[in-house]
Design an enzyme around this catalytic site. Sequence first.
Site, PDB file in Angstrom:
ATOM      1  N   ASP A  28     -29.784   6.665 -19.534  1.00  0.00           N
ATOM      2  CA  ASP A  28     -29.651   7.892 -18.769  1.00  0.00           C
ATOM      3  C   ASP A  28     -31.037   8.545 -18.669  1.00  0.00           C
ATOM      4  O   ASP A  28     -31.964   8.179 -19.402  1.00  0.00           O
ATOM      5  CB  ASP A  28     -28.650   8.801 -19.491  1.00  0.00           C
ATOM      6  CG  ASP A  28     -28.524  10.160 -18.851  1.00  0.00           C
ATOM      7  OD1 ASP A  28     -28.483  10.232 -17.611  1.00  0.00           O
ATOM      8  OD2 ASP A  28     -28.467  11.159 -19.600  1.00  0.00           O
ATOM      9  N   LEU A  29     -31.171   9.523 -17.772  1.00  0.00           N
ATOM     10  CA  LEU A  29     -32.475  10.151 -17.582  1.00  0.00           C
ATOM     11  C   LEU A  29     -32.540  11.531 -18.239  1.00  0.00           C
ATOM     12  O   LEU A  29     -33.167  11.692 -19.282  1.00  0.00           O
ATOM     13  CB  LEU A  29     -32.803  10.227 -16.081  1.00  0.00           C
ATOM     14  CG  LEU A  29     -34.287  10.438 -15.740  1.00  0.00           C
ATOM     15  CD1 LEU A  29     -34.616   9.802 -14.401  1.00  0.00           C
ATOM     16  CD2 LEU A  29     -34.645  11.908 -15.730  1.00  0.00           C
ATOM     17  N   ASP A  30     -31.887  12.533 -17.658  1.00  0.00           N
ATOM     18  CA  ASP A  30     -31.968  13.892 -18.201  1.00  0.00           C
ATOM     19  C   ASP A  30     -31.267  13.981 -19.548  1.00  0.00           C
ATOM     20  O   ASP A  30     -30.107  13.599 -19.694  1.00  0.00           O
ATOM     21  CB  ASP A  30     -31.318  14.878 -17.228  1.00  0.00           C
ATOM     22  CG  ASP A  30     -32.084  14.983 -15.915  1.00  0.00           C
ATOM     23  OD1 ASP A  30     -33.111  15.664 -15.898  1.00  0.00           O
ATOM     24  OD2 ASP A  30     -31.647  14.358 -14.929  1.00  0.00           O
ATOM     25  N   ASP A 207     -26.540  11.230 -22.954  1.00  0.00           N
ATOM     26  CA  ASP A 207     -26.331  12.473 -23.703  1.00  0.00           C
ATOM     27  C   ASP A 207     -25.154  13.309 -23.246  1.00  0.00           C
ATOM     28  O   ASP A 207     -24.838  14.323 -23.872  1.00  0.00           O
ATOM     29  CB  ASP A 207     -27.591  13.336 -23.601  1.00  0.00           C
ATOM     30  CG  ASP A 207     -27.715  14.017 -22.238  1.00  0.00           C
ATOM     31  OD1 ASP A 207     -27.655  13.294 -21.217  1.00  0.00           O
ATOM     32  OD2 ASP A 207     -27.853  15.241 -22.195  1.00  0.00           O
TER      33      ASP A 207
END
Length: 264
Positions: A28-30, A207
């Site tokens: 995932d990124l953010d 997250d």
Amino acid sequence: MTRQRTMTGSEAGRPPPLDLARCALFLDLDGTLAPIAPSPDAARIPGATLALLRRLALATGGALAVVSGRSIEVVDRLLHPLRLPVAGLHGIQWRGPDGQVWELPVDRERAARLQVRLLDIATGLAGVHMEDKGISFAVHYRHAPHQEARIRRDVAQAASAFAPDYVLQFGKMVAEVKPRGADKGSAVERFMAVAPFASRLPVMAGDDLTDEAAFAVVARLGGVSIKIGDGDTSASWRLPDPPSLARWLDGLSTRGPDDASRHE
């Protein structure tokens, strides 16, 4: 290796050492690669993390993909100069290892009407804004947490008017309405069906609530899922924050296959 149960926010467990040459990495990124920022536009991936991703792509033979709620265009901008396989908009967009892009077909006129409805909800509320992702729309209230009940109620009502074509999805201080028919789990499955991801051990780190669909697929495939931060999760393991994930991944990138196999 994978534990099939839901961890509460108080539980923790560092992931095991792995042989990257046998892994397919999904990140995932953010909140996973990039720390959570005050607003989506303020997000940045640290330079050291970009360098780490370049090493990981080499160590996995290209079996590294970003699986994000961001559009592919935004992911590319945040990863520049890297250009990796990407699942964007929670799997609504998908770019494979060959560079070919697929996007779930949607009614653009209907999407425009939805955009107007959600913009009306966000307009006039201090600390609340609507993020236009083109075919998916997110109402953020990180700076107005006291508005959560109102935002969730109003966005749910708006989304119901566009069912079944659109579905409501909650995340950390965000209510998003996206086209039905794709999620991060289906995106991981799509990657695992093609080289160089196929026949490898899937490893997913994320997250937020939107990552749980990917965790479920990874568990079914016998892989390793990693929750970043607090909160209940079905993930196998947990790390406290993006820097901790970067340190763990960096350790894998400098570890030889023999080192990993001794711990498996």
